[in-house]
Write a protein that holds these residues in place. Structure first.
Motif, PDB file in Angstrom:
ATOM      1  N   ASP A 155       0.854  -1.184   0.000  1.00 26.49           N
ATOM      2  CA  ASP A 155       0.000   0.000   0.000  1.00 26.49           C
ATOM      3  C   ASP A 155       0.891   1.236   0.000  1.00 26.49           C
ATOM      4  O   ASP A 155       2.103   1.142   0.218  1.00 26.49           O
ATOM      5  CB  ASP A 155      -0.883   0.000   1.258  1.00 26.49           C
ATOM      6  N   GLU A 156       0.287   2.392  -0.176  1.00 24.52           N
ATOM      7  CA  GLU A 156       1.036   3.636  -0.036  1.00 24.52           C
ATOM      8  C   GLU A 156       1.255   3.895   1.447  1.00 24.52           C
ATOM      9  O   GLU A 156       0.323   3.807   2.247  1.00 24.52           O
ATOM     10  CB  GLU A 156       0.279   4.802  -0.660  1.00 24.52           C
ATOM     11  N   CYS A 157       2.500   4.172   1.811  1.00 23.48           N
ATOM     12  CA  CYS A 157       2.867   4.418   3.210  1.00 23.48           C
ATOM     13  C   CYS A 157       3.754   5.656   3.272  1.00 23.48           C
ATOM     14  O   CYS A 157       4.210   6.158   2.250  1.00 23.48           O
ATOM     15  CB  CYS A 157       3.648   3.227   3.773  1.00 23.48           C
ATOM     16  N   LEU A 158       4.005   6.110   4.477  1.00 28.56           N
ATOM     17  CA  LEU A 158       4.957   7.186   4.699  1.00 28.56           C
ATOM     18  C   LEU A 158       6.210   6.551   5.284  1.00 28.56           C
ATOM     19  O   LEU A 158       6.134   5.868   6.310  1.00 28.56           O
ATOM     20  CB  LEU A 158       4.402   8.234   5.662  1.00 28.56           C
ATOM     21  N   VAL A 159       7.343   6.751   4.636  1.00 27.25           N
ATOM     22  CA  VAL A 159       8.602   6.176   5.097  1.00 27.25           C
ATOM     23  C   VAL A 159       9.627   7.284   5.270  1.00 27.25           C
ATOM     24  O   VAL A 159       9.671   8.226   4.485  1.00 27.25           O
ATOM     25  CB  VAL A 159       9.132   5.086   4.122  1.00 27.25           C
ATOM     26  N   GLY A 160      10.397   7.190   6.346  1.00 26.26           N
ATOM     27  CA  GLY A 160      11.429   8.187   6.588  1.00 26.26           C
ATOM     28  C   GLY A 160      11.865   8.176   8.037  1.00 26.26           C
ATOM     29  O   GLY A 160      11.636   7.206   8.763  1.00 26.26           O
ATOM     30  N   ASN A 161      12.465   9.257   8.439  1.00 24.43           N
ATOM     31  CA  ASN A 161      12.955   9.390   9.810  1.00 24.43           C
ATOM     32  C   ASN A 161      11.815   9.874  10.690  1.00 24.43           C
ATOM     33  O   ASN A 161      11.386  11.021  10.587  1.00 24.43           O
ATOM     34  CB  ASN A 161      14.137  10.359   9.851  1.00 24.43           C
ATOM     35  N   LEU A 162      11.335   8.987  11.534  1.00 32.02           N
ATOM     36  CA  LEU A 162      10.195   9.269  12.398  1.00 32.02           C
ATOM     37  C   LEU A 162      10.627   9.186  13.855  1.00 32.02           C
ATOM     38  O   LEU A 162      11.413   8.323  14.228  1.00 32.02           O
ATOM     39  CB  LEU A 162       9.071   8.256  12.127  1.00 32.02           C
ATOM     40  N   GLY A 163      10.106  10.057  14.675  1.00 30.87           N
ATOM     41  CA  GLY A 163      10.432  10.025  16.100  1.00 30.87           C
ATOM     42  C   GLY A 163      10.389  11.414  16.699  1.00 30.87           C
ATOM     43  O   GLY A 163       9.528  12.226  16.374  1.00 30.87           O
ATOM     44  N   PHE A 168      15.394   9.426  16.499  1.00 32.50           N
ATOM     45  CA  PHE A 168      14.431   8.973  15.508  1.00 32.50           C
ATOM     46  C   PHE A 168      14.921   7.702  14.844  1.00 32.50           C
ATOM     47  O   PHE A 168      16.088   7.339  14.944  1.00 32.50           O
ATOM     48  CB  PHE A 168      14.111  10.058  14.478  1.00 32.50           C
ATOM     49  N   ASN A 169      13.993   7.027  14.190  1.00 33.71           N
ATOM     50  CA  ASN A 169      14.278   5.787  13.479  1.00 33.71           C
ATOM     51  C   ASN A 169      13.826   5.932  12.044  1.00 33.71           C
ATOM     52  O   ASN A 169      12.850   6.624  11.756  1.00 33.71           O
ATOM     53  CB  ASN A 169      13.505   4.608  14.093  1.00 33.71           C
ATOM     54  N   TYR A 170      14.503   5.215  11.164  1.00 22.83           N
ATOM     55  CA  TYR A 170      14.044   5.118   9.793  1.00 22.83           C
ATOM     56  C   TYR A 170      12.946   4.069   9.804  1.00 22.83           C
ATOM     57  O   TYR A 170      13.196   2.891  10.075  1.00 22.83           O
ATOM     58  CB  TYR A 170      15.201   4.705   8.870  1.00 22.83           C
ATOM     59  N   SER A 171      11.703   4.492   9.579  1.00 22.63           N
ATOM     60  CA  SER A 171      10.566   3.603   9.772  1.00 22.63           C
ATOM     61  C   SER A 171       9.470   3.930   8.765  1.00 22.63           C
ATOM     62  O   SER A 171       9.621   4.817   7.929  1.00 22.63           O
ATOM     63  CB  SER A 171      10.039   3.761  11.212  1.00 22.63           C
ATOM     64  N   VAL A 172       8.374   3.190   8.882  1.00 22.86           N
ATOM     65  CA  VAL A 172       7.255   3.339   7.960  1.00 22.86           C
ATOM     66  C   VAL A 172       5.958   3.350   8.765  1.00 22.86           C
ATOM     67  O   VAL A 172       5.841   2.630   9.762  1.00 22.86           O
ATOM     68  CB  VAL A 172       7.277   2.210   6.903  1.00 22.86           C
ATOM     69  N   ILE A 173       5.010   4.200   8.362  1.00 19.26           N
ATOM     70  CA  ILE A 173       3.706   4.259   9.024  1.00 19.26           C
ATOM     71  C   ILE A 173       2.615   4.379   7.969  1.00 19.26           C
ATOM     72  O   ILE A 173       2.889   4.734   6.823  1.00 19.26           O
ATOM     73  CB  ILE A 173       3.605   5.426  10.029  1.00 19.26           C
ATOM     74  N   GLY A 174       1.390   4.097   8.394  1.00 26.34           N
ATOM     75  CA  GLY A 174       0.248   4.251   7.510  1.00 26.34           C
ATOM     76  C   GLY A 174      -0.727   3.105   7.644  1.00 26.34           C
ATOM     77  O   GLY A 174      -0.457   2.100   8.316  1.00 26.34           O
ATOM     78  N   ASP A 175      -1.878   3.257   6.986  1.00 24.13           N
ATOM     79  CA  ASP A 175      -2.903   2.208   7.037  1.00 24.13           C
ATOM     80  C   ASP A 175      -2.388   0.888   6.491  1.00 24.13           C
ATOM     81  O   ASP A 175      -2.764  -0.181   6.965  1.00 24.13           O
ATOM     82  CB  ASP A 175      -4.147   2.636   6.253  1.00 24.13           C
ATOM     83  N   GLY A 176      -1.524   0.940   5.489  1.00 26.69           N
ATOM     84  CA  GLY A 176      -0.958  -0.283   4.920  1.00 26.69           C
ATOM     85  C   GLY A 176      -0.141  -1.069   5.924  1.00 26.69           C
ATOM     86  O   GLY A 176      -0.127  -2.306   5.913  1.00 26.69           O
ATOM     87  N   VAL A 177       0.551  -0.360   6.822  1.00 24.38           N
ATOM     88  CA  VAL A 177       1.325  -1.010   7.880  1.00 24.38           C
ATOM     89  C   VAL A 177       0.372  -1.687   8.862  1.00 24.38           C
ATOM     90  O   VAL A 177       0.561  -2.849   9.250  1.00 24.38           O
ATOM     91  CB  VAL A 177       2.222   0.014   8.610  1.00 24.38           C
TER      92      VAL A 177
END
Length: 191
Positions: A155-163, A168-177
């Motif tokens: 799915d389409e997700c948001l990936v990048g440096n989150l925190g 912060f961590n290089y991670s992915v978030i979103g409904d697809g996750v």
């Protein structure tokens, strides 16, 4: 020059334990990208969870080092497979693994690679169980095979440096996750 080179190698070894080599190389090439935020992109996310871990951990009540060694063997085997199939380990959550494909580097076959990784993980778990069964037999112990569930979603997700600003961590978030995690949970019902 020698001291600086040695320090760079030490930092590289240290970072290689936290992020994939691709993420590390990307950070080296463009250190200014190491800021909070991310980008939307089509990705494939995989969740894998050991089944019956609570019961298994109770068997190691007086041997937490043994449980740690078992988890290390399991995570090492599964991590190698994910990385060999172009995946990035996002995190380990207790006895679970979260991984994703199509970031930081483009992978047009991300869904295929995630599915191949899942199939390889199942084969590798069977091999690991055979090894553990032989080891238990030699020690005169009973063996309960390790089991796992896997959920995959694209799915389409948001990936990048989150925190936070501090870490912060290089991670992915979103409904697809979230859906990938729910599919993994549903695999309990369907075996």
């Amino acid at each position: 020059y020698f001291v600086e080179g040695r320090e760079k190698r030490r930092v590289k070894r240290l970072f290689s334990r936290y992020v994939s080599k691709d993420v590390y190389q990307q950070l080296l090439a463009s250190p200014t990208d190491a800021v909070l935020g991310g980008e939307r992109r089509e990705m494939t996310v995989l969740f894998s969870d050991m089944r019956g871990f609570t019961t298994l951990s109770e068997q190691y009540e007086h041997d937490p080092e043994g449980l740690t060694a078992l988890l290390t063997r399991y995570f090492t085997a599964m991590t190698l497979i994910i990385q060999e199939n172009s995946g990035t380990i996002d995190k380990y959550i207790g006895d679970s693994i979260m991984a994703f494909w199509n970031a930081p580097l483009d992978d047009p076959d991300h869904a295929k690679h995630a599915c191949l990784a899942a199939l390889d993980m199942r084969r590798r778990l069977a091999l690991l169980n055979s090894q553990l069964e032989l080891e238990a037999e030699v020690k005169g112990l009973s063996h309960r095979p390790l089991r796992m569930g896997i959920g995959i979603n694209s799915d389409e997700c948001l990936v990048g440096n989150l925190g936070s600003q501090q870490r912060f961590n290089y991670s992915v978030i979103g409904d697809g996750v979230n859906l990938a995690a729910r599919i993994e949970g549903l695999s309990k019902q369907y075996g």
